[in-house]
Design a protein around this motif. Structure first.
Motif, short mmCIF file in Angstrom:
data_model
loop_
_atom_site.label_atom_id
_atom_site.label_comp_id
_atom_site.label_asym_id
_atom_site.label_seq_id
_atom_site.Cartn_x
_atom_site.Cartn_y
_atom_site.Cartn_z
N ARG A 1 0.84 -1.20 0.00
CA ARG A 1 0.00 0.00 0.00
C ARG A 1 0.87 1.25 0.00
NH1 ARG A 1 -5.15 0.27 1.06
NH2 ARG A 1 -4.89 2.21 2.22
N LEU A 2 1.97 1.23 0.77
CA LEU A 2 2.88 2.38 0.79
C LEU A 2 3.50 2.60 -0.59
CD1 LEU A 2 4.77 1.92 4.17
CD2 LEU A 2 3.10 3.68 3.60
N ASP A 3 3.85 1.51 -1.26
CA ASP A 3 4.43 1.60 -2.59
C ASP A 3 3.44 2.19 -3.59
OD1 ASP A 3 6.62 1.15 -4.39
OD2 ASP A 3 5.49 -0.54 -5.23
N GLN A 4 2.16 2.00 -3.34
CA GLN A 4 1.11 2.55 -4.21
C GLN A 4 0.75 3.98 -3.85
OE1 GLN A 4 -1.96 -0.35 -3.54
NE2 GLN A 4 -1.12 -1.80 -5.03
N GLY A 5 1.44 4.55 -2.84
CA GLY A 5 1.17 5.93 -2.43
C GLY A 5 0.01 6.05 -1.46
N LYS A 6 -0.41 4.97 -0.85
CA LYS A 6 -1.51 4.98 0.10
C LYS A 6 -0.94 4.92 1.52
CE LYS A 6 -4.41 2.34 -3.09
NZ LYS A 6 -5.10 1.06 -3.28
#
Length: 122
Positions: free
Chosen positions: A58-63
């Motif tokens: 999720r962090l990698d997706q900008g979330k």
């Protein structure tokens, strides 16, 4: 069977595992878990302990790291037919005569939908 016994007793021989083999197994574990459950083993442990859906993916997706708790949906407006127009009401109890709505459908979530909305991980 002999190979399995060799793998079990090899660390006891004093040689130990080569460092690059341990690193390779660690990376392979992360890659396998990210592709199957969309989180690393550490993410899975944290999600299991907290009951929230958290992942580095999720962090990698900008979330955010953890999925936010979804608020309950707002109740739909109640619309009725008028003379040449559609009248919509915020509170169906204030409608005089309680006419039938234009779109007669569900006005809330089913028990299964509500359970899915507030689910925890896993």
């Amino acid at each position: 069977m002999k190979k399995l016994l060799l793998l079990i007793f090899l660390p006891l021989a004093g040689c130990g595992w080569p460092d690059n083999l341990i690193a390779f197994v660690g990376v392979g574990t992360n890659v396998a878990s990210v592709t199957t459950i969309q989180r690393t083993p550490a993410d899975a442990l944290y999600s299991w302990l907290t009951g929230r859906d958290c992942s580095a993916v999720r962090l990698d997706q900008g979330k955010t790291y953890c999925r936010p708790v979804e608020p309950p949906p707002e109740p739909p407006v109640y619309c009725t037919r008028g003379l040449g127009a559609v009248n919509c009401w915020a509170d169906p109890a204030t409608v005089p005569g309680h006419p039938r709505g234009v779109a007669d459908g569900p006005s809330g979530l089913t028990a299964e939908q509500e359970a899915n909305r507030v689910r925890t991980w896993p």
